[in-house]
Design an enzyme around this catalytic site. Sequence first.
Site, mmCIF file in Angstrom:
data_model
loop_
_atom_site.group_PDB
_atom_site.id
_atom_site.type_symbol
_atom_site.label_atom_id
_atom_site.label_comp_id
_atom_site.label_asym_id
_atom_site.label_seq_id
_atom_site.Cartn_x
_atom_site.Cartn_y
_atom_site.Cartn_z
ATOM 1 N N ASP A 162 0.846 -1.199 0.000
ATOM 2 C CA ASP A 162 0.000 0.000 0.000
ATOM 3 C C ASP A 162 0.882 1.250 0.000
ATOM 4 O O ASP A 162 0.601 2.227 -0.697
ATOM 5 C CB ASP A 162 -0.910 -0.021 1.231
ATOM 6 C CG ASP A 162 -1.550 -1.382 1.397
ATOM 7 O OD1 ASP A 162 -2.250 -1.793 0.470
ATOM 8 O OD2 ASP A 162 -1.302 -2.055 2.408
ATOM 9 N N HIS A 190 -4.613 -3.428 6.151
ATOM 10 C CA HIS A 190 -4.396 -3.684 4.719
ATOM 11 C C HIS A 190 -5.744 -4.078 4.117
ATOM 12 O O HIS A 190 -6.066 -5.257 3.955
ATOM 13 C CB HIS A 190 -3.367 -4.796 4.502
ATOM 14 C CG HIS A 190 -3.300 -5.210 3.054
ATOM 15 N ND1 HIS A 190 -2.811 -4.393 2.067
ATOM 16 C CD2 HIS A 190 -3.707 -6.332 2.423
ATOM 17 C CE1 HIS A 190 -2.917 -4.996 0.901
ATOM 18 N NE2 HIS A 190 -3.465 -6.175 1.086
#
Length: 329
Positions: A162, A190
Amino acid sequence: MSKPAIRVAVTGAAGQIGYALLFRIASGEMLGKDQPVILQLLEIPDEKAQNALKGVMMELDDCAFPLLEGMSAHSDPKEAFKDAKIALLVGSRPRGPGMERADLLQINAKIFIEQGKALNEVADRDVKVLVVGNPANTNAYIAMKSAPDLPAKNFTAMLRLDHNRALTQLAQKSGKAVKDIENFAVWGNHSPTMYPDYRFATVNGASLKDTINDEEWNKNEFIPKVGKRGAAIIEARGLSSAASAANAAIDHIRDWVLGSNGQWVTMGIPSDGSYGIPEGIMYGVPVICENGEYKRVEGLEIDDTSRQYMEKTLNELLEERNGVADLLK
Ligand SMILES: NC(=O)C1=CN([C@@H]2O[C@H](COP(=O)(O)OP(=O)(O)OC[C@H]3O[C@@H](n4cnc5c(N)ncnc54)[C@H](O)[C@@H]3O)[C@@H](O)[C@H]2O)C=CC1
Ligand SMILES: O=C([O-])CC(=O)C(=O)O
């Protein structure tokens, strides 16, 4: 004289991330070009998976990597994790058609309880654990809770993908180079609720927020795009991110072991209660790595909007934790 080899355990080793990961570990990209490694590979006790793993090992042999001192295939985590100093927990059950997130949590919880217990029993006491398999934060939390004799700080979840995804979006928007962006991080889970936060970021020393100066873009494009990037890759490729996920795993462990040169990187780590995140929750935060340890970046100001994003992703993690609480009793 060459260094003693480090034992690196990788689960889900015959999967697509495994295939993009193992060759880079064996070539020295994760632990250094002078660091020999021994790969201890875990797959499910299924003939097809074990055969596929054998094939991957044949290919590793065929690379004649000078740093690869040994490798072994396993179906029992207690064998795969024996004396491991690094454990990459990649293997988990992907979501199938009609499967709810809660079902996925339950199935994977069992895997990560077993693997946490095995790490607790047989891994090196300083083992550094990175959980990649989804839901990564909660799986890491489960493994940590199942390994009471190992320090909780040894368990981490992967948010580096990410982080890296966001860096490129920021570089493209600002017209600057990825390498010049500093002090950026992603908070939380996440999952699409994560909060990529460039309020503190600089580019060549100037404020990145001021350079971009587009709050609408931040709210309506950047944050949702980073959050949904995994789904966009699945849509485009027909398969989930594998090479970029493997790359992020390499970045995460390399920085943890060898240091991040004073730079912020994002890691999912057990909370110590700072930033209002309850202790133990596996939450993405900015860290700086040095001497084989990560240190949370402390004292950042959290404004009201950021607090809302951070609470949203926290609430999801609390729900996930509650969903598996019975299994951890
Ligand atoms: N944290 C992150 O940023 C990312 C996480 N992921 C997650 O990583 C995981 C792996 O992804 P892929 O390699 O693409 O999946 P894959 O399905 O290609 O491979 C997974 C492998 O794990 C094995 N496996 C399943 N249960 C296992 C167990 N109990 N022990 C050992 N091996 C086991 C399977 O046999 C399979 O070979 C998935 O959960 C995926 O959602 C993927 C991309 C990014
Ligand atoms: O979305 C998925 O299933 C895979 C993943 O975690 C990602 O690409 O971020």
